[in-house]
Design a protein around this motif. Structure first.
Motif, PDB file in Angstrom:
ATOM      1  N   GLU A  80      63.842  99.551  22.251  1.00 53.07           N
ATOM      2  CA  GLU A  80      63.678 100.276  21.054  1.00 53.07           C
ATOM      3  C   GLU A  80      62.686 100.141  20.067  1.00 53.07           C
ATOM      4  N   ALA A  81      61.911  99.266  20.415  1.00 54.87           N
ATOM      5  CA  ALA A  81      60.945  98.865  19.228  1.00 54.87           C
ATOM      6  C   ALA A  81      59.518  99.215  19.714  1.00 54.87           C
ATOM      7  N   ARG A  82      58.635  99.673  18.655  1.00 56.00           N
ATOM      8  CA  ARG A  82      57.315 100.074  18.878  1.00 56.00           C
ATOM      9  C   ARG A  82      56.324  98.805  18.206  1.00 56.00           C
ATOM     10  N   ILE A  83      55.706  98.299  19.221  1.00 56.31           N
ATOM     11  CA  ILE A  83      54.887  97.007  18.764  1.00 56.31           C
ATOM     12  C   ILE A  83      53.578  97.546  18.514  1.00 56.31           C
ATOM     13  N   THR A  84      52.694  97.443  17.468  1.00 56.74           N
ATOM     14  CA  THR A  84      51.642  97.962  17.356  1.00 56.74           C
ATOM     15  C   THR A  84      50.637  96.774  17.112  1.00 56.74           C
ATOM     16  N   PHE A  85      49.449  96.502  17.902  1.00 59.53           N
ATOM     17  CA  PHE A  85      48.411  95.593  17.552  1.00 59.53           C
ATOM     18  C   PHE A  85      47.024  96.287  17.183  1.00 59.53           C
ATOM     19  N   MET A  86      46.521  95.745  16.147  1.00 61.38           N
ATOM     20  CA  MET A  86      45.196  96.179  15.445  1.00 61.38           C
ATOM     21  C   MET A  86      44.355  95.063  15.876  1.00 61.38           C
ATOM     22  N   LEU A  87      43.410  95.378  16.295  1.00 60.78           N
ATOM     23  CA  LEU A  87      42.148  94.588  17.050  1.00 60.78           C
ATOM     24  C   LEU A  87      41.005  94.748  16.276  1.00 60.78           C
ATOM     25  N   GLY A  88      40.306  93.717  16.386  1.00 59.85           N
ATOM     26  CA  GLY A  88      38.849  93.741  15.496  1.00 59.85           C
ATOM     27  C   GLY A  88      38.066  92.505  15.156  1.00 59.85           C
ATOM     28  N   ASP A  89      37.118  92.244  14.852  1.00 59.16           N
ATOM     29  CA  ASP A  89      36.183  91.237  14.579  1.00 59.16           C
ATOM     30  C   ASP A  89      35.810  90.787  15.905  1.00 59.16           C
ATOM     31  N   TYR A  90      35.351  91.478  16.868  1.00 60.15           N
ATOM     32  CA  TYR A  90      35.059  91.235  18.300  1.00 60.15           C
ATOM     33  C   TYR A  90      33.681  90.504  18.307  1.00 60.15           C
ATOM     34  N   LYS A  91      33.718  89.262  19.133  1.00 54.95           N
ATOM     35  CA  LYS A  91      32.937  88.387  19.314  1.00 54.95           C
ATOM     36  C   LYS A  91      32.685  87.989  20.810  1.00 54.95           C
ATOM     37  N   ALA A  92      31.472  87.950  21.067  1.00 50.64           N
ATOM     38  CA  ALA A  92      30.990  87.449  22.655  1.00 50.64           C
ATOM     39  C   ALA A  92      31.402  86.164  23.041  1.00 50.64           C
ATOM     40  N   VAL A  93      32.020  85.797  24.052  1.00 55.43           N
ATOM     41  CA  VAL A  93      32.213  84.586  24.644  1.00 55.43           C
ATOM     42  C   VAL A  93      31.928  84.762  26.262  1.00 55.43           C
ATOM     43  N   ASN A  94      30.799  83.913  26.629  1.00 53.98           N
ATOM     44  CA  ASN A  94      30.437  83.997  28.018  1.00 53.98           C
ATOM     45  C   ASN A  94      30.263  85.670  28.223  1.00 53.98           C
ATOM     46  N   HIS A  95      29.577  86.350  27.437  1.00 62.92           N
ATOM     47  CA  HIS A  95      28.985  87.653  27.591  1.00 62.92           C
ATOM     48  C   HIS A  95      30.068  88.588  27.519  1.00 62.92           C
ATOM     49  N   LEU A 110      33.258  90.421  25.187  1.00 65.27           N
ATOM     50  CA  LEU A 110      33.747  90.785  23.903  1.00 65.27           C
ATOM     51  C   LEU A 110      35.035  90.540  23.824  1.00 65.27           C
ATOM     52  N   PHE A 111      35.713  89.787  22.847  1.00 61.82           N
ATOM     53  CA  PHE A 111      37.005  89.323  22.698  1.00 61.82           C
ATOM     54  C   PHE A 111      37.385  89.522  21.045  1.00 61.82           C
ATOM     55  N   PRO A 112      38.628  90.203  20.919  1.00 65.94           N
ATOM     56  CA  PRO A 112      38.811  90.411  19.422  1.00 65.94           C
ATOM     57  C   PRO A 112      39.188  89.205  18.693  1.00 65.94           C
ATOM     58  N   TYR A 113      38.818  88.676  17.359  1.00 65.55           N
ATOM     59  CA  TYR A 113      39.148  87.492  16.886  1.00 65.55           C
ATOM     60  C   TYR A 113      40.119  87.731  15.701  1.00 65.55           C
ATOM     61  N   LYS A 114      40.384  88.942  15.515  1.00 66.80           N
ATOM     62  CA  LYS A 114      41.206  89.355  14.709  1.00 66.80           C
ATOM     63  C   LYS A 114      42.334  90.301  15.014  1.00 66.80           C
ATOM     64  N   ILE A 115      43.578  89.835  15.099  1.00 71.50           N
ATOM     65  CA  ILE A 115      44.565  90.638  15.812  1.00 71.50           C
ATOM     66  C   ILE A 115      45.772  90.730  14.805  1.00 71.50           C
ATOM     67  N   SER A 116      46.281  91.895  14.506  1.00 71.54           N
ATOM     68  CA  SER A 116      47.664  91.845  13.680  1.00 71.54           C
ATOM     69  C   SER A 116      48.553  92.739  14.380  1.00 71.54           C
ATOM     70  N   GLN A 117      49.754  92.243  14.127  1.00 68.71           N
ATOM     71  CA  GLN A 117      50.985  92.857  14.972  1.00 68.71           C
ATOM     72  C   GLN A 117      52.029  93.506  13.961  1.00 68.71           C
ATOM     73  N   HIS A 118      52.613  94.506  14.474  1.00 67.99           N
ATOM     74  CA  HIS A 118      53.668  95.205  13.465  1.00 67.99           C
ATOM     75  C   HIS A 118      54.796  95.551  14.223  1.00 67.99           C
ATOM     76  N   ILE A 119      55.806  95.055  14.132  1.00 73.49           N
ATOM     77  CA  ILE A 119      57.003  95.757  15.070  1.00 73.49           C
ATOM     78  C   ILE A 119      58.007  96.428  14.146  1.00 73.49           C
ATOM     79  N   GLY A 120      58.303  97.804  14.894  1.00 76.90           N
ATOM     80  CA  GLY A 120      59.146  98.707  13.980  1.00 76.90           C
ATOM     81  C   GLY A 120      59.999  99.481  15.013  1.00 76.90           C
ATOM     82  N   SER A 121      60.753 100.340  14.652  1.00 72.49           N
ATOM     83  CA  SER A 121      61.563 101.098  15.677  1.00 72.49           C
ATOM     84  C   SER A 121      60.717 102.435  16.209  1.00 72.49           C
ATOM     85  N   SER A 122      60.775 102.702  17.316  1.00 67.07           N
ATOM     86  CA  SER A 122      60.010 103.884  18.009  1.00 67.07           C
ATOM     87  C   SER A 122      60.603 105.180  17.579  1.00 67.07           C
TER      88      SER A 122
END
Length: 182
Positions: free
Chosen positions: A153-168, A170-182
């Motif tokens: 019954e939950a909505r999990i929202t991930f916000m991704l940003g600040d991408y940086k290259a590791v071994n060519h 790109l990975f997000p180095y900043k991830i925020s998460q919010h859990i709420g009702s769907s």
């Protein structure tokens, strides 16, 4: 967009660690915030472990070895239920999007929307193991900037940003998460 299929296919292990600050919305007092650390390892094709700690003490641990696994908290340990095992086995890569074109996945383009004042392509993903996912890709960089997962019954929202290259790749180095009702 993250580095190309060839570079993604070379990945065998991803190890991430970081700090988590849990904030209850509407609570202004920083004393009511809980600071946690996490350590996550994913190994191709379908193994993973995630440990969350507070002040050096483990508060949760999820482990899957490719066949079976468990969830643990202080004083308790439970084997994964069959649906969880099925879901973990369906993750054939440490980058899930790598297999979106394979059988069992349903993808639907939902149009363009705005995420953090930027236009983003919206894709609904229904994986073979259940939970509906909506992903938002920046319309210029094509990088994943938001992911909504409906779980129970939950909505999990991930916000991704600040991408940086590791071994060519790109990975997000900043991830925020919010859990709420769907």
């Amino acid at each position: 967009a993250i580095g190309g299929r060839e570079n993604v296919e070379k990945l065998k292990t991803i190890h991430c660690s970081g700090n988590v600050l849990l904030v209850e919305y509407g609570v202004a007092d920083p004393i009511d915030r809980l600071k946690l650390t996490y350590d996550s390892k994913r190994m191709s094709p379908d193994k993973h472990s995630i440990i969350v700690s507070a002040n050096g003490d483990m508060i949760s641990k999820d482990v899957f070895d490719g066949v079976t696994g468990y969830r643990a908290q202080p004083g308790s340990r439970a084997e994964l239920v069959p649906d969880d095992v099925k879901g973990f086995k369906a993750l054939k890569s440490i980058i899930p999007q790598e297999f979106y074109g394979s059988s069992g996945y349903s993808l639907t383009y939902k149009g363009i929307t705005t995420v953090d004042n930027q236009s983003a392509y919206t894709i609904e993903v229904i994986p073979p193991f259940g939970n509906r996912i909506t992903e938002y890709y920046d319309s210029v960089s094509c990088l994943l900037v938001r992911q909504d997962i409906i779980q129970n019954e939950a909505r999990i929202t991930f916000m991704l940003g600040d991408y940086k290259a590791v071994n060519h790749v790109l990975f997000p180095y900043k991830i925020s998460q919010h859990i709420g009702s769907s």
